[in-house]
Design a protein around this motif. Sequence first.
Motif, PDB file in Angstrom:
ATOM      1  N   PRO A   3     -67.390 111.592  48.336  1.00  0.00           N
ATOM      2  CA  PRO A   3     -65.871 111.357  48.615  1.00  0.00           C
ATOM      3  C   PRO A   3     -65.727 112.466  50.293  1.00  0.00           C
ATOM      4  CG  PRO A   3     -65.582 112.813  46.743  1.00  0.00           C
ATOM      5  CD  PRO A   3     -67.373 112.705  47.464  1.00  0.00           C
ATOM      6  N   VAL A   4     -64.749 111.878  51.460  1.00  0.00           N
ATOM      7  CA  VAL A   4     -64.046 112.107  51.935  1.00  0.00           C
ATOM      8  C   VAL A   4     -63.025 113.255  51.877  1.00  0.00           C
ATOM      9  CG1 VAL A   4     -62.499 111.762  54.429  1.00  0.00           C
ATOM     10  CG2 VAL A   4     -64.583 110.547  53.709  1.00  0.00           C
ATOM     11  N   ALA A   9     -61.087 107.839  50.887  1.00  0.00           N
ATOM     12  CA  ALA A   9     -62.067 107.291  51.926  1.00  0.00           C
ATOM     13  C   ALA A   9     -63.900 107.522  51.388  1.00  0.00           C
ATOM     14  CB  ALA A   9     -62.212 106.811  53.468  1.00  0.00           C
ATOM     15  N   TRP A  10     -64.449 107.559  50.787  1.00  0.00           N
ATOM     16  CA  TRP A  10     -66.060 107.464  50.976  1.00  0.00           C
ATOM     17  C   TRP A  10     -66.920 107.341  51.420  1.00  0.00           C
ATOM     18  CZ3 TRP A  10     -62.822 105.152  48.247  1.00  0.00           C
ATOM     19  CH2 TRP A  10     -61.666 106.730  47.204  1.00  0.00           C
ATOM     20  N   GLU A  11     -68.122 108.268  52.106  1.00  0.00           N
ATOM     21  CA  GLU A  11     -68.789 107.999  53.228  1.00  0.00           C
ATOM     22  C   GLU A  11     -70.086 107.983  52.551  1.00  0.00           C
ATOM     23  OE1 GLU A  11     -69.878 111.941  54.482  1.00  0.00           O
ATOM     24  OE2 GLU A  11     -67.601 112.279  55.562  1.00  0.00           O
ATOM     25  N   LEU A  12     -70.550 106.417  52.955  1.00  0.00           N
ATOM     26  CA  LEU A  12     -72.016 105.522  52.510  1.00  0.00           C
ATOM     27  C   LEU A  12     -73.363 106.220  53.196  1.00  0.00           C
ATOM     28  CD1 LEU A  12     -70.276 102.471  52.667  1.00  0.00           C
ATOM     29  CD2 LEU A  12     -71.215 103.672  50.508  1.00  0.00           C
ATOM     30  N   PRO A  73     -74.563 113.250  43.092  1.00  0.00           N
ATOM     31  CA  PRO A  73     -74.376 113.605  41.910  1.00  0.00           C
ATOM     32  C   PRO A  73     -72.691 114.645  41.731  1.00  0.00           C
ATOM     33  CG  PRO A  73     -76.584 114.158  42.480  1.00  0.00           C
ATOM     34  CD  PRO A  73     -76.007 113.326  43.966  1.00  0.00           C
ATOM     35  N   GLY A  74     -72.086 114.700  41.106  1.00  0.00           N
ATOM     36  CA  GLY A  74     -71.310 115.671  40.714  1.00  0.00           C
ATOM     37  C   GLY A  74     -70.564 115.092  40.958  1.00  0.00           C
ATOM     38  N   GLN A  75     -69.955 113.642  41.808  1.00  0.00           N
ATOM     39  CA  GLN A  75     -69.157 113.062  41.950  1.00  0.00           C
ATOM     40  C   GLN A  75     -68.484 112.113  41.273  1.00  0.00           C
ATOM     41  OE1 GLN A  75     -67.663 114.249  45.265  1.00  0.00           O
ATOM     42  NE2 GLN A  75     -69.355 115.350  45.651  1.00  0.00           N
TER      43      GLN A  75
END
Length: 78
Positions: A3-4, A9-12, A73-75
């Motif tokens: 996540p940003v 938003a989430w970075e790919l 991991p962890g998100q």
Amino acid sequence: MKPVADGTAWELADLLGRSMGNIRQTGVSEFTIHPEGHALTTMVGIRLGPHASLDAALAEIEKHTRGVCRRDPGQDGS
């Protein structure tokens, strides 16, 4: 995918850490895929959105690329 800071938003990134774009929440239950870099070629023809959830957007990427799209991991991604 991570996540940003603003949470919308989430970075790919690919497995080598290269940016592939992002997924943005554009409204309630609306998520849109925004490819960039090498992903512009990889994701030609993908249904960018809106998707009903973050998981639905990830599933579209997986279906189109025949690969795996995961959260870091962890998100929790929400």
